[in-house]
Design an enzyme around this catalytic site. Sequence first.
Site, mmCIF file in Angstrom:
data_model
loop_
_atom_site.group_PDB
_atom_site.id
_atom_site.type_symbol
_atom_site.label_atom_id
_atom_site.label_comp_id
_atom_site.label_asym_id
_atom_site.label_seq_id
_atom_site.Cartn_x
_atom_site.Cartn_y
_atom_site.Cartn_z
ATOM 1 N N CYS A 81 45.584 38.577 18.583
ATOM 2 C CA CYS A 81 46.126 39.635 19.297
ATOM 3 C C CYS A 81 45.686 39.183 20.936
ATOM 4 O O CYS A 81 44.555 39.000 21.147
ATOM 5 C CB CYS A 81 45.242 41.113 18.982
ATOM 6 S SG CYS A 81 46.219 41.654 17.522
ATOM 7 N N GLU A 131 47.397 47.830 17.852
ATOM 8 C CA GLU A 131 46.365 48.530 18.597
ATOM 9 C C GLU A 131 46.748 49.978 17.625
ATOM 10 O O GLU A 131 45.947 50.758 17.371
ATOM 11 C CB GLU A 131 46.873 48.684 19.830
ATOM 12 C CG GLU A 131 46.269 47.451 20.446
ATOM 13 C CD GLU A 131 47.339 46.291 20.558
ATOM 14 O OE1 GLU A 131 46.670 45.473 20.890
ATOM 15 O OE2 GLU A 131 48.361 46.360 19.746
ATOM 16 N N ASP A 145 32.712 58.241 7.977
ATOM 17 C CA ASP A 145 31.257 58.173 8.469
ATOM 18 C C ASP A 145 30.555 59.651 8.490
ATOM 19 O O ASP A 145 29.444 59.776 8.347
ATOM 20 C CB ASP A 145 31.296 57.384 9.732
ATOM 21 C CG ASP A 145 29.714 57.165 10.398
ATOM 22 O OD1 ASP A 145 28.850 56.781 9.529
ATOM 23 O OD2 ASP A 145 29.431 57.736 11.496
#
Length: 175
Positions: A81, A131, A145
């Site tokens: 990228c 992105e 998380d």
Amino acid sequence: MSQSDSVGSTHFDDAGQAHMVDITAKPVTARVAVASSMIRMNPEAAELVRTGTGRKGDVLSVARLAAIGATKWTSTLIPLCHAIPIEGVSVDFQWGPLDESPAIDPADGASETLRCVATVRTTYKTGVEMEAMTAASVATLTVYDMLKSVDRTMVIVETKLESKAGGRSGVFSRQ
């Protein structure tokens, strides 16, 4: 005709070696990409998200910041990228019906689906699809998380490009 001129991946040269696509001759255009990712969770975890009362804080605020930050690291995480100047990022969250999610074992305990939608904008020579998908993915990873102590059965599903505009390939829309 070189490998990069033919139909297929442009990330390989004539010898089949991976390379970064040369974009020096491409024109600068306005570009936008929208991607989404979903996470399924149990009702207890969903309630913590809705009320902003998770042990680690407001889950959606942290996930939004993580997603925005992730757009800036995409070229570090994905080897071919380009480093793109990110000019705008918005991250939205929507609760959806369970049937929006791909088929997953109902025994997993998840009954709530949170969808993250990331929109990334730039004016550059190449697009921001990666992105946008990185942002959506990192948002759902952050939700996991922050809530894993409440629900380890959460499942992240269906990260995908929803739409993109700009550049030679024009407009793509999944709808």
